[in-house]
Design an enzyme around this catalytic site. Sequence first.
Site, PDB file in Angstrom:
ATOM      1  N   ASN A 130       2.683  -7.209  12.903  1.00  0.00           N
ATOM      2  CA  ASN A 130       2.493  -5.776  13.120  1.00  0.00           C
ATOM      3  C   ASN A 130       3.087  -5.381  14.465  1.00  0.00           C
ATOM      4  OD1 ASN A 130       1.097  -3.434  11.783  1.00  0.00           O
ATOM      5  ND2 ASN A 130       0.104  -3.322  13.791  1.00  0.00           N
TER       6      ASN A 130
ATOM      7  N   THR B 253       0.411  -3.009   8.640  1.00  0.00           N
ATOM      8  CA  THR B 253      -0.748  -2.233   8.197  1.00  0.00           C
ATOM      9  C   THR B 253      -1.837  -2.300   9.258  1.00  0.00           C
ATOM     10  OG1 THR B 253      -2.422  -1.923   6.467  1.00  0.00           O
ATOM     11  CG2 THR B 253      -1.637  -4.179   6.823  1.00  0.00           C
TER      12      THR B 253
ATOM     13  N   GLN C 275       0.853  -1.190   0.000  1.00  0.00           N
ATOM     14  CA  GLN C 275       0.000   0.000   0.000  1.00  0.00           C
ATOM     15  C   GLN C 275       0.890   1.242   0.000  1.00  0.00           C
ATOM     16  OE1 GLN C 275      -3.597  -0.612   2.866  1.00  0.00           O
ATOM     17  NE2 GLN C 275      -1.913  -1.817   3.708  1.00  0.00           N
ATOM     18  N   ASN C 276       2.181   1.038   0.215  1.00  0.00           N
ATOM     19  CA  ASN C 276       3.092   2.167   0.357  1.00  0.00           C
ATOM     20  C   ASN C 276       3.437   2.764  -1.005  1.00  0.00           C
ATOM     21  OD1 ASN C 276       3.057   1.461   3.046  1.00  0.00           O
ATOM     22  ND2 ASN C 276       4.978   0.305   2.940  1.00  0.00           N
ATOM     23  N   VAL C 277       3.630   4.049  -1.005  1.00  0.00           N
ATOM     24  CA  VAL C 277       3.958   4.757  -2.256  1.00  0.00           C
ATOM     25  C   VAL C 277       5.452   5.102  -2.294  1.00  0.00           C
ATOM     26  CG1 VAL C 277       1.607   5.607  -2.575  1.00  0.00           C
ATOM     27  CG2 VAL C 277       3.229   6.990  -1.253  1.00  0.00           C
TER      28      VAL C 277
ATOM     29  N   GLU D  72       1.563  -3.920  16.799  1.00  0.00           N
ATOM     30  CA  GLU D  72       0.578  -4.297  17.832  1.00  0.00           C
ATOM     31  C   GLU D  72      -0.669  -4.837  17.154  1.00  0.00           C
ATOM     32  OE1 GLU D  72       0.829  -0.334  18.468  1.00  0.00           O
ATOM     33  OE2 GLU D  72      -0.377  -0.138  16.652  1.00  0.00           O
TER      34      GLU D  72
ATOM     35  N   CYS E 193      -0.658  11.707 -16.547  1.00  0.00           N
ATOM     36  CA  CYS E 193      -1.322  12.796 -17.263  1.00  0.00           C
ATOM     37  C   CYS E 193      -2.827  12.695 -17.009  1.00  0.00           C
ATOM     38  CB  CYS E 193      -1.043  12.680 -18.770  1.00  0.00           C
ATOM     39  SG  CYS E 193      -1.927  13.908 -19.727  1.00  0.00           S
TER      40      CYS E 193
ATOM     41  N   HIS F 263      -1.446   1.346  -4.403  1.00  0.00           N
ATOM     42  CA  HIS F 263      -1.887   2.731  -4.209  1.00  0.00           C
ATOM     43  C   HIS F 263      -0.993   3.725  -4.941  1.00  0.00           C
ATOM     44  CE1 HIS F 263      -4.146   1.468  -0.324  1.00  0.00           C
ATOM     45  NE2 HIS F 263      -4.839   1.212  -1.417  1.00  0.00           N
TER      46      HIS F 263
HETATM   47  C1  BV8 Z   1     -11.893   2.559  -3.065  1.00  0.00           C
HETATM   48  C2  BV8 Z   1      -2.167   6.791  -1.195  1.00  0.00           C
HETATM   49  C3  BV8 Z   1     -13.764   2.295  -4.468  1.00  0.00           C
HETATM   50  C4  BV8 Z   1      -2.288   8.158  -0.678  1.00  0.00           C
HETATM   51  C5  BV8 Z   1      -3.828   5.653   0.108  1.00  0.00           C
HETATM   52  C6  BV8 Z   1     -16.207   3.243   4.868  1.00  0.00           C
HETATM   53  C7  BV8 Z   1     -15.980   1.912   5.166  1.00  0.00           C
HETATM   54  C8  BV8 Z   1     -15.103   1.142   4.401  1.00  0.00           C
HETATM   55  C9  BV8 Z   1     -14.431   1.712   3.315  1.00  0.00           C
HETATM   56  C10 BV8 Z   1     -14.651   3.028   3.052  1.00  0.00           C
HETATM   57  C11 BV8 Z   1     -15.521   3.803   3.811  1.00  0.00           C
HETATM   58  N1  BV8 Z   1     -15.510   5.053   3.290  1.00  0.00           N
HETATM   59  C12 BV8 Z   1     -14.676   5.095   2.233  1.00  0.00           C
HETATM   60  C13 BV8 Z   1     -14.163   3.869   2.073  1.00  0.00           C
HETATM   61  C14 BV8 Z   1     -13.219   3.453   1.045  1.00  0.00           C
HETATM   62  C15 BV8 Z   1     -11.823   3.946   1.373  1.00  0.00           C
HETATM   63  C16 BV8 Z   1     -11.409   3.543   2.776  1.00  0.00           C
HETATM   64  O1  BV8 Z   1     -11.101   2.398   3.019  1.00  0.00           O
HETATM   65  N2  BV8 Z   1     -11.422   4.543   3.675  1.00  0.00           N
HETATM   66  C17 BV8 Z   1     -11.028   4.291   5.037  1.00  0.00           C
HETATM   67  C18 BV8 Z   1     -10.280   5.525   5.580  1.00  0.00           C
HETATM   68  C19 BV8 Z   1     -12.301   4.013   5.847  1.00  0.00           C
HETATM   69  N3  BV8 Z   1     -10.960   3.307   0.425  1.00  0.00           N
HETATM   70  C20 BV8 Z   1     -10.751   3.899  -0.763  1.00  0.00           C
HETATM   71  O2  BV8 Z   1     -11.187   4.984  -1.059  1.00  0.00           O
HETATM   72  C21 BV8 Z   1      -9.967   3.083  -1.767  1.00  0.00           C
HETATM   73  N4  BV8 Z   1     -10.684   3.053  -2.989  1.00  0.00           N
HETATM   74  O3  BV8 Z   1     -12.511   2.089  -2.147  1.00  0.00           O
HETATM   75  O4  BV8 Z   1     -12.402   2.675  -4.308  1.00  0.00           O
HETATM   76  C22 BV8 Z   1     -14.051   2.291  -5.912  1.00  0.00           C
HETATM   77  C23 BV8 Z   1     -14.787   1.241  -6.408  1.00  0.00           C
HETATM   78  C24 BV8 Z   1     -15.076   1.242  -7.757  1.00  0.00           C
HETATM   79  C25 BV8 Z   1     -14.616   2.276  -8.577  1.00  0.00           C
HETATM   80  C26 BV8 Z   1     -13.866   3.307  -8.050  1.00  0.00           C
HETATM   81  C27 BV8 Z   1     -13.570   3.327  -6.694  1.00  0.00           C
HETATM   82  C28 BV8 Z   1      -8.619   3.715  -2.072  1.00  0.00           C
HETATM   83  C29 BV8 Z   1      -7.785   3.732  -0.834  1.00  0.00           C
HETATM   84  C30 BV8 Z   1      -6.385   4.217  -1.203  1.00  0.00           C
HETATM   85  C31 BV8 Z   1      -6.153   5.576  -0.590  1.00  0.00           C
HETATM   86  N5  BV8 Z   1      -4.738   5.915  -0.769  1.00  0.00           N
HETATM   87  N6  BV8 Z   1      -2.538   5.908  -0.134  1.00  0.00           N
HETATM   88  C32 BV8 Z   1      -1.031   8.547  -0.006  1.00  0.00           C
HETATM   89  O5  BV8 Z   1      -0.250   7.671   0.425  1.00  0.00           O
HETATM   90  O6  BV8 Z   1      -0.847   9.769   0.085  1.00  0.00           O
HETATM   91  S1  BV8 Z   1      -4.240   4.916   1.552  1.00  0.00           S
HETATM   92  C33 BV8 Z   1      -2.958   5.174   2.638  1.00  0.00           C
HETATM   93  O7  BV8 Z   1      -3.475   4.977   3.907  1.00  0.00           O
HETATM   94  C34 BV8 Z   1      -1.884   4.155   2.486  1.00  0.00           C
HETATM   95  O8  BV8 Z   1      -1.583   3.817   1.172  1.00  0.00           O
HETATM   96  C35 BV8 Z   1      -2.404   2.997   3.281  1.00  0.00           C
HETATM   97  O9  BV8 Z   1      -3.175   2.168   2.486  1.00  0.00           O
HETATM   98  C36 BV8 Z   1      -3.306   3.699   4.243  1.00  0.00           C
HETATM   99  C37 BV8 Z   1      -2.608   3.719   5.546  1.00  0.00           C
HETATM  100  O10 BV8 Z   1      -2.698   2.433   6.013  1.00  0.00           O
HETATM  101  P1  BV8 Z   1      -1.423   1.719   6.625  1.00  0.00           P
HETATM  102  O11 BV8 Z   1      -0.422   1.485   5.559  1.00  0.00           O
HETATM  103  O12 BV8 Z   1      -1.982   0.561   7.332  1.00  0.00           O
HETATM  104  O13 BV8 Z   1      -0.782   2.756   7.619  1.00  0.00           O
HETATM  105  P2  BV8 Z   1      -1.277   3.094   9.090  1.00  0.00           P
HETATM  106  O14 BV8 Z   1      -0.508   4.275   9.550  1.00  0.00           O
HETATM  107  O15 BV8 Z   1      -2.774   3.126   9.107  1.00  0.00           O
HETATM  108  O16 BV8 Z   1      -0.848   1.816   9.951  1.00  0.00           O
HETATM  109  C38 BV8 Z   1       0.522   1.536  10.122  1.00  0.00           C
HETATM  110  C39 BV8 Z   1       0.585   0.248  10.918  1.00  0.00           C
HETATM  111  O17 BV8 Z   1       1.965  -0.071  11.103  1.00  0.00           O
HETATM  112  C40 BV8 Z   1      -0.019   0.362  12.313  1.00  0.00           C
HETATM  113  O18 BV8 Z   1      -0.884  -0.730  12.540  1.00  0.00           O
HETATM  114  C41 BV8 Z   1       1.192   0.305  13.255  1.00  0.00           C
HETATM  115  O19 BV8 Z   1       0.891  -0.406  14.444  1.00  0.00           O
HETATM  116  C42 BV8 Z   1       2.172  -0.446  12.420  1.00  0.00           C
HETATM  117  N7  BV8 Z   1       3.573  -0.133  12.713  1.00  0.00           N
HETATM  118  C43 BV8 Z   1       4.110   1.065  13.058  1.00  0.00           C
HETATM  119  N8  BV8 Z   1       5.449   0.928  13.227  1.00  0.00           N
HETATM  120  C44 BV8 Z   1       5.744  -0.366  12.971  1.00  0.00           C
HETATM  121  C45 BV8 Z   1       4.567  -1.049  12.640  1.00  0.00           C
HETATM  122  N9  BV8 Z   1       4.532  -2.355  12.354  1.00  0.00           N
HETATM  123  C46 BV8 Z   1       5.707  -3.013  12.380  1.00  0.00           C
HETATM  124  N10 BV8 Z   1       6.889  -2.445  12.702  1.00  0.00           N
HETATM  125  C47 BV8 Z   1       6.941  -1.133  12.991  1.00  0.00           C
HETATM  126  N11 BV8 Z   1       8.122  -0.573  13.307  1.00  0.00           N
END
Ligand code: BV8
Length: 231
Positions: A204, A179, A87-89, A206, A120, A112
Site C-alpha cells: 500500500n 486498500t 473491490q474496484n468497480v 502507506e 434488473c 463489489h
Molecule cells: C455487507 C461499490 C452484510 C460502491 C463498495 C461497522 C463495522 C464493520 C462493518 C460495518 C459497519 N457498518 C457497516 C458495515 C458493513 C459495511 C462496511 O464495511 N462499512 C464500512 C464503511 C465500515 N460493509 C458492507 O456494507 C458490505 N456488505 O457487510 O453486507 C450482509 C450480510 C448478509 C446479507 C446481506 C448483507 C458491502 C461493502 C461494499 C460497498 N461497496 N463499492 C462504489 O464503488 O460506488 S465499497 C468501496 O469502498 C470500494 O469498493 C472499496 O471496497 C471501498 C473503498 O475501499 P478501498 O478500495 O480500500 O479504497 P480507499 O480509498 O479506502 O483506500 C485506498 C487505499 O489505497 C489507501 O489505503 C491508500 O493509502 C492507497 N493508495 C492510494 N494511492 C495509492 C495507494 N496504494 C498504492 N499505490 C498508490 N498509488
Amino acid sequence: MNLVVLTGAGISAESGVPTFRASDGLWEGHRVEEVATPEGFAANQALVQDFYNQRRAFLPKVAPNAAHLALAELAARWEGDFLLVTQNVDDLHDRAHQAITPRDGFELIHMHGELLKARCTCTGKVMDWSDDLEPHHTSPHHPAGVLRPHIVWFGEMPLRMDRISEALDRCDIFLSIGTSGNVYPAAGFVEQARYAGARTVEINLEPTVGRNLFGEHLYGPATEVLPPFLA
Ligand code: BV8
C-alpha cells in the site's frame, strides 16, 4: 502454490481513478456511504444513476497501469491457482488480463460489482451496460424492471463470497494491494488467509488500519513497488 490477491482503489489511483478516502470521502457533497446504498437509490434514483453514469463515462479516459500489468504478467506465468479479488468497480484489471492472457487456474472476481454492468431490479438479471439502456433505465427484458448499476452497495452482500472464502481457506500467499482495509468483509480476508497458514503481505502507499494483521509490509506507490516485488 495457491495465491489470493485482494486489490482496492489504490491500485487504480495512478491510472487517475480517484480513491474513496484520499478526498474528503465526498462526491458532489454526498458521502459515498449515502449514495452507494439501496436506500440512497430508493430515495433518489436519478442522483445515484448520475453518480455511476459519471464514473462509467470516465473509464475510457483511463488505462491499466504498471501495477495492473504486473499482476497480469504474474497470472500468465503462475503455476498454481491464482484468484484476483478486486473491490474496484472499474475495468482496469479486465483490460490488463485481456492484453496478457492468464494461465488456467486464474480467476478475476469483482466482489463489489462492475460499472460496465447493469442489473434488473425485478429479476436480478445482469447485462452489459450500453448507452441505449441509459436513458430509460428500464429493463429491456422485463417491462416492470428498473435497471440499477450492478454494484454492491453498503448493506448488500458482496458477490461470489463462497468462492472467495474457499480460496482463502487453502491459499499459501495472500497479497492485499491498495486498500485501506476500512470495508468489510474484504478487510477480514487477511485473517482468514493467516488462519489457513498463508504468507500475508500488505502492499500500500502507506500503513493501514489493518497493518498489524499482516506478516509482511511493502509501502510505496503500487506502480513502483509491485513490479519488482512480483518479478
Ligand atoms: C455487507 C461499490 C452484510 C460502491 C463498495 C461497522 C463495522 C464493520 C462493518 C460495518 C459497519 N457498518 C457497516 C458495515 C458493513 C459495511 C462496511 O464495511 N462499512 C464500512 C464503511 C465500515 N460493509 C458492507 O456494507 C458490505 N456488505 O457487510 O453486507 C450482509 C450480510 C448478509 C446479507 C446481506 C448483507 C458491502 C461493502 C461494499 C460497498 N461497496 N463499492 C462504489 O464503488 O460506488 S465499497 C468501496 O469502498 C470500494 O469498493 C472499496 O471496497 C471501498 C473503498 O475501499 P478501498 O478500495 O480500500 O479504497 P480507499 O480509498 O479506502 O483506500 C485506498 C487505499 O489505497 C489507501 O489505503 C491508500 O493509502 C492507497 N493508495 C492510494 N494511492 C495509492 C495507494 N496504494 C498504492 N499505490 C498508490 N498509488
